[in-house]
Structures are given as structure tokens and as C-alpha cells.
Design an enzyme around this catalytic site. Structure first.
Site, PDB file in Angstrom:
ATOM      1  N   GLN A   1       6.555 -20.929  63.507  1.00 18.00           N
ATOM      2  CA  GLN A   1       6.037 -21.898  62.686  1.00 18.00           C
ATOM      3  C   GLN A   1       7.398 -22.821  62.472  1.00 18.00           C
ATOM      4  OE1 GLN A   1       3.336 -19.141  60.019  1.00 18.00           O
ATOM      5  NE2 GLN A   1       3.851 -21.115  58.786  1.00 18.00           N
TER       6      GLN A   1
ATOM      7  N   ARG B   1      -0.383 -18.613  53.256  1.00 16.53           N
ATOM      8  CA  ARG B   1      -1.142 -19.878  52.985  1.00 16.53           C
ATOM      9  C   ARG B   1      -0.782 -20.249  51.429  1.00 16.53           C
ATOM     10  NH1 ARG B   1      -6.194 -21.660  55.738  1.00 16.53           N
ATOM     11  NH2 ARG B   1      -6.366 -23.865  55.097  1.00 16.53           N
ATOM     12  N   CYS B   2       0.508 -20.314  50.889  1.00 17.05           N
ATOM     13  CA  CYS B   2       0.946 -20.966  49.729  1.00 17.05           C
ATOM     14  C   CYS B   2       2.165 -21.094  49.850  1.00 17.05           C
ATOM     15  CB  CYS B   2       0.657 -19.769  48.747  1.00 17.05           C
ATOM     16  SG  CYS B   2       1.879 -18.523  48.499  1.00 17.05           S
TER      17      CYS B   2
ATOM     18  N   GLU C   1      -2.542 -25.627  51.028  1.00 17.91           N
ATOM     19  CA  GLU C   1      -2.608 -24.114  50.693  1.00 17.91           C
ATOM     20  C   GLU C   1      -3.237 -24.216  49.154  1.00 17.91           C
ATOM     21  OE1 GLU C   1       1.702 -24.041  51.056  1.00 17.91           O
ATOM     22  OE2 GLU C   1       1.409 -23.107  53.004  1.00 17.91           O
TER      23      GLU C   1
END
Ligand code: FES
Ligand code: FES
Lengths: 166, 806
Positions: free
Chosen positions: B237, B384-385, B760
Site C-alpha cells: 500500500q 479500513r480506518c 473508511e
């Protein structure tokens, strides 16, 4: 390890190889035939990323030995586009209805949906949801995958899917 | 023949710029099985590596014997910590300032820890080799319960740190302690609690879970001995960070390291960090002189590469009797596993958890986080935050409900009463943030109306009566959540990763024919950057999105950037795009002025080119300008039309949203049914509504999974009980609810296009919403706080505990 001789039809072409008997079909497709559309997402036959069509059935190719596919007729995502190179209704539907994000589950999803639509040409939402329950997607939340399949089902029946207007 | 004259609307539509539902360009390849993921890569002579892993959670490693494995046909090498020591790589630094064993060095600290790396000609031979490696262990007592970690007699996990009582974030108060981090004003907060009319205090736990992208972590490392160059393809990523870290560790100069992130099959935070597999593949390639591939399987992914959450939050709210909050006090016990490998900006050991005051105007607050070691896998990634924001949102949103219940107030009304008001922005929170913009009341009221909140409450009241009369065995819960996110790390004055400042970048090059390429420091894992970034450029400089190629992931060609996680791509890279585009536009204006023989100030921008003010027929399109930029530039001006921007944001952005859920639970089976889920998101300016909606659907589905059952669970010996898709809950299309989405738009005042980021939010807001719904369902029977996850069995246990099965 002694090798076994296999012969099958993949995406309309005859193929023939010598493989270790323990070779999984997914590895045969990906590594011997360079068909990297089917993916691997788990070790327990749960995710469906490896789904292909084999002799008229959806099959998780991670759970089949290559030798079990002897004589079989197989379609992978690479064999789905129309003969003129245009996208199959499902491929188009997934794009139009935003049925994919990372794309990793997509080849398996489309192959499963392809068989589902042979079985039920005009499925209800529940039938679609149940019909793809063997395929996991971590990105989309399925809602648009359902719509993508409805889009394709309509198109294959010669109708238009109402929600695809925009 | 003249080209038909297009109307302004047609010209604008042709661009497919910001705000339109542009179909994704990525899909052309993905729908045909032509994506290019790491495991698809095949290089001549490529070898395959696989791990021997520890069956124990805590054990001494007495002996590793690879001699039998080396005789297995196809096996070339067995690499252990001893091998790695020769190149000084037995341990590696983590993003959080700790060190982590690459391969077991003397002991193991969690089940499935990497012990040896077997290199073979293919994956089957490697697996054979793994089977044949003999390891002798001496079992040690495992520390699993975080609440026992700091007991005086707790087993010593990190022998390497035994005498180091100062860590990366200050003093350590126990051998299993990592850091203490505190924020806010303790004295003022204590005072507020001392005179509070009503207080609540609860341990609110956010269980351990895992991001689980459908594609696991993997890489191919190829070292070219002759050139001394290393190429690594991987599921990264943040590819540039990987390159810098690889250079610092391996001492290979950074220009001789080529890191390439091809298509990535989902990330959700799992693919930010550096894992032992990457290091081992690199070392194996250096040792063998061949390319080496490493692909983890799902069980390895779930049990060894990163987890998320595992925060145990003792939460206290002080309030007046009529429902005004007056103070917040939170203590967090943060279970980091065997090594501190959290993927937070380095100065933030608990990420941005100090957003825990949420959307409410708390005059005072105090927060303490204690990080601890246990015998579990390392990680602590932002699933996902943004960094630890979802833990914070869960903490405050549960606690607000608990307080509302105690006050006998409706939870929505209680929130409305305590929101930060529109005129208070920019708002300075008690824990140190400056919220950029928001209009919480408008969003909340719109959401309540859309879901018919009053009607739902009336229905619930009737259902509760019917339940009490014995007419139904179903109870109904309404989940209410209003979250504030903090994303877009970040201002480099306070955000860096191992000293690398967290800016991001974009380079745009317009070709002579008016087509363009944009190269980015971020990396999509499914977010559709190739589509949306082009839309921003299209609107900014009037080149049709279809004529713009967006390229990411190749560190040789992309400008340096910090990658994609924490919803930072739109807030940071999106801004870099706009800034680079504006540099191009400024030069284009000079060229257009020369072409039209007017002064620059006499020009105005018009969709896809410049025109002379008051003389609209005198204009030059961007295509014409691009040609002139190369072939007929004004005298004295350098030819070419390109720009690069490195954007260091002045502040974070603060997306927010109002979520509602209606759910029914059968008390005899524990089976729940989500009847409705409505999500209103405000992410500022909206670039592509179709993609935003898709992101919200996906994030809500992950939130649903986490709240309703997705958990990495250990037994008391440290065995992972949920280590495959057999037991780890990933919802299928059948369980997944239908999502209703909505929005308001409050642009970020400091972002060049006003965008805030959205990927997110649904996870941040979704988890408390589901959990609040379950808690709300049971609350009239006397429950106060029921811990997540709320799977069928646990719901049944709650009902059983309430005596409902008698
Ligand atoms: S790889 Fe998961 S089902 Fe085949
Ligand atoms: S699109 Fe990523 S897993 Fe389905």
C-alpha cells in the site's frame, strides 16, 4: 514424482500436459497454462476466487486435482468475452453497475454468475444472493454485484435493466 | 467539414470531470481476468519460499534442524535466524519504533510465528520442505489476557528488552509494558467528574479482528548480482516507504532498489507494513541469485500478518442531569501482541485515538493509553480506518448511548443536544484537534427524517409491549451513530513514518497532442484511483478524463509518496493533483495569451481552454495550447507542459456521518435480521458519486462483519481459534444487508477542491451503529453494555443470562 498425462479442453482449445498427480487444477491453470484470471483467496474452499466452469458446473478449482479434470471441458474468465472480442453481458454488467473494486473476486464471481444464469435465466434478488454465496467479496458489499447480475440477466434475455439508465 | 459546435453542457460532459459517475477504467482489465496481481508474475528460474511456523504461542526454540528438509527433492535452502544474522537481518525495525524477529531468534512469541524459511523450485516442493524441518521447542507459559499483562508475576515476553525500561515512546513501567500515552487536562477533567451530576463508567472492548483482503500478502524479490540491483514486486500500500526501508536495512543504495506494486487485491490496512516474508524473499534471492516468490496462504494471513483493534477502553462520561456532557475520561489497555508493529505515524503510538471526544462539545477530557505485549500476533493496523479512529468512534458512540440510557433520554436527542454547532468550526477539541468544518445538526436531522426515526421508535415501543405480553419472541433494536472521522495524514509537522514525512505527490505531464499522464505517490487497492484522479485533472485543466492515464505503484517513475491508507489519498494526493494541475494551468494561460496576442489578465478559463474576456469566440483549447507548449512556446519560455506537486496538508480533514440501523433479534435463537441500514456521509466535495457509494457499501459490509462476529480469538494457551474462513466471519451475499446511502456536502475549507475522503467512514460509523442496535434491542430488559461481537450464539447467551429461556 511420476507424472500423469492429462488432456482437456480449456476455453475451446485442447490442451495436453504432464503434471504431478497432486497438482491442483488452479495451479495448473495459472502456472502451466498462464491463465491467471482465476485467483486464490483461501485454503478452505470458502472464497470462490478460483471458480471456473467445468462440464456445465461451477467448480472451485482449488479443490480439484488436475487429473480429475481429465477429458473435461473448462471455461475460465479468459474464455468469456464474445467471439468478436466485445465484453460478455456479465463483464459489461459488472462494469456498468460498479460490481467490482479491487477485482480480485471478479473472475470467480462472473464465472459463478454465468452458470447461475444458465440455471435460472431470470433470478430474483434472493436467488442471486443465494446463488453466489460460495463467492466472497471483501470490497463491494455485494449490492452492486447483485445489480450487475440482474443487468446481465436482462441483457441476455434481450431486455434492459431499469436501474442501468444513468 | 467543420466539427459540430458543442454546447457548454456537451463540452463539460465530454470531460467526465468531478461530480460525474464515470465508469471505471480499471474494470476493462479486471472483468476479463487481465489484472496483473503479484502472484500472476512468473520470472525465469523463479523459486518459491514458504515458512515453518511455531505451533506454540510462547516457547523457547532449542534447535532447528533443516538437514532432512535440504534433502527433499526441489528444496534449495533452509534459512533461519542464524542465516539472517550474517546479513544483520534476524530482526527488523517496525513502523512503531520497536524491533521484530524476522525469524525466531531463541524464542517464539505467538502461534504461527515465522521460524524458518524454506526455498524450493516450486510451491509444492517448498511445502514438502517445510514438513521436513525439525524444530525443538520448550513450551513457556503464554500470556493471553491483556488485563493480566502488567501483573508483577506475568511471564516476561520480550527478553531482548528486559533491561531497557525506556521505549520508543518514553518510559516503560513493566517488562510487558510498551508505552503510556496521555492527552488532555487531567486536573480539569477530574474536577469536572468530582462535581458531575451523573456519571457512567464502563469497560468497552473492541475485540481483535483482521482486515483480510481477498488477496493475501505476497511478493517476488529479484536480486541482480551483476548490477547490484534489487527489484521487489509486492502487495504494498506504500511502495516508496518499502523502498526506503529496504535500502536502510539492506544497505543497497535506494536508486538501485526498484519497488513495484502491481494491481492489489484489496488492502484495508493489511498491506501497509513490512513483513518477515518480504525480508526472507529478498535475502533468499540474494543468497540464491534467483527471483524468489513468497505468497502467504489465508491461515498465515489471518494468524501472522497483522491484526486490527484489540483495544479495551474504560470509558467515563460526566453530564448534567438535563443531558449536557461535561467531561470525558478514557483509559485504554492496548493489546499489541508480541511486537509493537502498529502502523501509526511514528509520533502517535495510539494513532489519532484522541478524536475520542467525537462529534460532541466536551469542555474537558483526559485520555491515557497503555500499550502492552501479549503472546499474540503483532500488528495493530488501521483496518479500513484512519489510525485507531474506529476504536475511538466505537468508544464514544457506545458510551453516549450508555449515558443516554442512564439519563432516560433518547440517544438521538442526547446527541443533538451535545453536538458541536456549525458556528463553532473551526473547532478546537479538548484533546487537541482542530476540526475543519461540519454541520452535524443538518446531517442528523436529514437522516432522522429519511429513516422515519419517530416512526421506528413508536414501532419499537409497541413491539416491546407485545414482547412483555408474550405475543412475540422478537425484540427490536435501533442503532444510532453520529461519527466524526479524522483522515488525511498528514501535516508533516506532526505526522511521519520512521522520519519519512507524510506528504503526498503527483506529477502531471501533458503530451503535445493534449493527452496526459499523471503519476502518483499513492497506490490503489480497489479504490479506483485510475478513474477518479483523472476526473480531478479533467475538471482542473480541461482534458477529457479518457485522455489521461493515471499510473501508480512503480517507484522508479512515480514521485515519492507515502501511499494509500487512512483515507489519505483524496485529502492528500487529491490535493497534490489539483496543485500540479494548477501549475500547468498557469503556464497554459501564459501560452494562450501569447497565441491570442492579449495580456494574460484578459483571459478567463472556460471548461476546456482559455477565452478572451468579453470575446468568447477568441479562445484556445487545452489541446491547442499543449501543441504550442512544445512546438511554439512564447519566446523566453521553456517548452513543455508538465508539473509536479508535493502536497503537505495544513490540517487533517474531518468527514462525518449519521448512521441508523433497525434490527430484529429472536431471543430464542439469537438470530438477528437487519431490517434497514441507512448511512448518510458527508465527505465534502464528491468526486465520483458511484465510487463513493461503492466505498460506503464495502465499508458497511466490513463494519457489519466486525460488529456481528468477525473476530481473531485465542484460547488461554494462545491457539488461534478463528484462523481460517471456516471460523473467521466474512459475510456472504446472503447475510449482507441492503444498504441505503445518502449525503450532505460540507467542503473542507483548507483542501484545494474541498474533498475530505470517504473510504473508511462506513467502517468507523458502521461498527458502533450495529452494536448500538443490539444493545438497544436488549436495553429494556435491563442490560447496560453488551460486548461485541454480537453473533447469534452470543445474543442467545445474553438472552439466556436475562432468564428469557425459562
Ligand atoms: S481459492 Fe478460495 S475457494 Fe478456491
Ligand atoms: S472486488 Fe475486491 S474482493 Fe471483490
Amino acid at each position: 514424482m511420476a507424472k500423469a498425462h492429462v488432456k482437456m479442453t480449456v476455453n475451446g482449445k485442447e490442451v495436453e500436459s504432464l503434471v504431478e498427480p497432486r497438482t491442483l487444477l488452479i495451479h495448473y491453470l495459472r502456472e502451466h497454462l498462464n491463465l491467471t484470471g482465476p485467483h486464490i483467496g483461501c485454503d478452505t474452499t470458502h472464497c470462490g476466487a478460483c471458480t471456473i466452469d467445468m462440464d456445465g458446473k461451477s467448480v472451485k478449482s482449488c479443490t480439484v486435482f488436475t487429473v480429475q479434470a481429465e477429458g473435461a471441458s473448462i471455461t475460465t474468465i479468459e474464455g468469456m468475452a464474445n467471439p468478436d472480442g466485445s465484453l460478455h453481458a456479465l463483464q459489461e454488467g459488472f462494469r456498468i453497475m460498479h460490481g467490482l473494486q479491487c477485482g480480485f473476486c471478479t473472475p470467480g464471481m462472473i464465472m459463478r454468475a454465468h452458470r447461475l444464469l444458465q440455471e435460472i435465466p431470470n433470478p430474483s434478488e434472493d436467488q442471486i444472493r443465494f446463488g453466489i454465496a460460495g463467492n466472497l467479496c471483501r470490497c463491494t458489499g455485494y449490492q452492486n454485484i447483485v445489480k450487475a447480475i440482474q443487468y446481465a440477466a436482462a441483457k441476455l434475455r434481450g431486455e434492459t435493466f431499469a436501474e442501468a439508465a444513468e | 467539414m467543420n466539427a459540430p459546435v458543442l454546447t457548454r453542457e456537451q463540452r463539460e460532459a465530454k470531460l467526465e470531470g468531478m461530480g460525474c459517475k464515470r465508469k471505471r477504467v480499471e474494470d476493462i482489465r479486471f472483468t476479463q481476468g487481465k489484472g496483473n496481481y503479484v502472484d500472476d508474475l512468473k520470472l525465469p528460474g523463479m523459486l518459491f519460499g514458504d515458512f515453518v511456523r511455531s505451533p506454540y504461542a510462547h516457547a523457547r526454540v532449542k534447535k532447528i534442524d533443516g538437514s532432512k528438509a535440504e534433502k527433499v527433492p526441489g528444496v534449495l535452502a533452509v534459512i533461519t535466524a542464524e542465516t539472517l544474522k550474517t546479513v544483520n537481518l534476524a530482526w527488523m525495525p517496525t513502523l512503531a519504533g520497536d524491533v521484530q524477529m524476522v525469524l525466531a531468534d531463541g524464542k517464539v512469541l505467538f502461534q504461527n510465528q515465522e521460524v524458518a524459511f524454506v526455498v524450493a523450485v516450486d510451491r509444492y516442493a517448498a511445502a514438502d520442505g517445510v514438513e521436513a524441518v525439525e524444530v525443538e521447542y520448550e513450551d513457556l507459559p503464554a500470556l493471553i489476557d491483556p488485563f493480566k499483562a502488567l501483573a508483577p508475576d506475568a511471564p516476561l515476553l520480550r527478553e531482548d528488552l528486559k533491561d531497557k525500561m525506556t521505549g520508543a515512546h518514553g518510559p516503560r513501567k513493566h517488562h510487558n509494558h510498551i508505552f503510556e500515552w496521555s492527552m488532555g487536562d487531567k486536573d480539569l477533567t477530574d474536577a469536572a467528574f468530582a462535581k458531575a451530576e451523573v456519571t457512567t463508567k464502563d469497560i468497552i472492548s473492541y475485540h481483535r479482528t483482521h482486515p483480510t483482503p481477498l488477496e493475501t500478502c505476497q511478493c517476488v524479490a529479484s536480486f541482480d548480482k551483476i548490477k547490484g540491483e534489487l527489484t521487489v514486486w509486492g502487495t504494498f500500500q506504500a511502495p516508496h516507504v518499502i523502498r526506503t526501508v529496504a535500502s536502510l536495512l539492506s544497505k543497497i543504495p535506494e536508486h538501485k532498489i526498484h519497488v513495484i506494486a502491481p494491481d492489489i487485491g484489496g488492502g484495508f490496512g493489511n498491506k501497509v507494513g513490512a513483513y518477515p516474508g518480504y525480508i526472507c524473499a529478498i535475502v533468499a534471492s540474494i543468497v540464491t541469485g534467483k527471483p524468489v516468490k513468497w505468497v502467504e496462504d489465508r491461515i498465515e494471513n489471518l494468524t501472522a500478518t497483522s491484526f486490527a483493534r484489540d483495544y479495551h477502553m474504560t470509558t467515563e462520561i460526566a453530564a448534567t442531569r438535563d443531558g449536557k456532557v461535561t467531561g470525558l475520561r478514557v483509559h485504554v489497555l492496548a493489546d499489541h501482541g508480541g511486537f509493537d508493529a502498529c502502523a501509526d505515524p511514528s509520533k502517535w503510538p495510539a494513532g489519532f485515538f484522541n478524536i475520542v471526544t467525537g462529534s460532541y462539545d466536551f469542555p474537558v477530557a483526559h485520555l491515557v493509553v497503555d500499550g502492552i505485549y501479549t503472546n499474540k500476533a503483532p500488528g495493530g493496523v488501521a483496518y479500513r480506518c484512519s489510525f485507531r479512529v474506529t476504536e475511538a468512534a466505537y468508544c464514544i458512540e457506545r458510551a453516549m448511548d450508555i449515558m443516554a440510557q442512564k439519563l432516560g433520554m433518547d440517544p438521538a436527542e442526547f446527541r443533538l443536544k451535545n453536538f458541536i454547532k456549525r458556528e463553532q468550526f473551526p473547532y478546537h477539541s479538548a484533546l487537541g484537534w482542530e476540526y475543519d468544518s461540519g454541520d452535524y445538526h443538518t446531517a442528523m436531522n436529514k437522516a432522522m427524517e429519511a429513516i422515519n426515526y419517530k416512526g421506528l421508535r413508536a414501532e419499537q415501543a409497541a413491539k416491546r409491549e407485545a414482547f412483555k405480553r408474550g405475543e412475540t419472541r422478537e425484540i427490536m433494536g435501533i442503532g444510532v451513530t453520529f461519527f466524526t472521522e479524522i483522515v488525511g495524514a498528514g501535516p508533516s509537522r506532526n505526522c511521519d513514518i520512521l522520519g519519512v514525512a507524510m506528504f503526498d505527490s503527483c506529477e502531471i505531464r501533458v503530451h503535445p497532442t493534449g493527452a496526459a499522464i499523471a503519476r502518483m505517490g499513492t497506490k490503489s487497492q480497489g479504490q479506483g484511483h485510475e478513474t477518479t484522479y483523472a476526473q480531478i485533472i479533467a475538471t482542473e485543466i480541461g482534458i477529457a478524463a479518457d485522455n489521461i492515464m493515471v499510473e501508480e505503484g512503480n517507484t522508479d517513475t512515480a514521485p515519492y509518496g507515502l501511499g494509500t491508507y487512512g483515507s489519505r489519498s483524496t485529502p492528500v494526493a487529491g490535493a497534490a493533483i489539483a496543485m500540479a494541475a494548477r501549475k500547468i494551468k498557469a503556464k497554459a494561460q501564459m501560452i494562450a495569451a501569447y497565441m491570442l496576442e492579449v495580456h494574460e489578465d484578459d483571459l478567463e478559463w472556460d471548461i476546456d481552454g482559455f477565452r478572451v474576456k468579453g470575446l468568447p469566440e477568441k479562445s484556445k483549447s487545452m489541446t491547442e495550447i499543449a501543441w504550442a507548449a512544445y512546438n511554439k512556446p512564447p519566446p523566453g519560455l521553456e517548452p513543455g507542459l508538465e508539473a509536479v506537486s508535493y502536497y503537505d496538508p495544513p490540517n487533517m480533514t474531518y468527514p462525518f456521518g449519521a448512521y441508523f440501523c433497525a434490527m430484529d433479534i429472536d431471543v430464542d435463537t439469537g438470530v438477528y435480521k437487519v431490517r434497514r441500514f441507512y448511512a448518510l456521509d458527508d465527505c465534502g466535495t464528491r468526486i465520483n458519486p458511484m465510487i463513493i457509494e461503492g466505498q460506503v457499501h464495502g465499508g458497511l459490509t466490513e463494519a457489519f462483519a466486525i460488529a456481528m462476529g468477525q473476530e481473531i480469538r485465542y484460547d488461554e494457551m494462545g491457539n488461534v481459534l478463528t484462523g481460517s474462513f471456516m471460523d473467521f466471519f466474512v459475510p456472504t451475499a446472503v447475510e449482507t444487508p441492503n444498504w441505503e446511502t445518502d449525503f450532505t456536502v460540507t467542503p473542507s475549507p483548507h483542501h484545494p477542491i474541498g474533498a475530505k475522503g470517504v473510504g473508511e467512514s462506513p467502517n468507523v460509523g458502521g461498527v458502533p451503529c450495529f452494536s448500538n442496535a443490539v444493545n438497544d434491542a436488549f436495553s429494556f430488559l435491563g442490560t447496560k453494555h453488551i460486548q461485541m461481537p454480537h453473533d447469534y450464539w452470543r445474543n442467545w447467551v445474553v438472552a439466556e443470562g436475562l432468564g428469557l429461556h425459562k
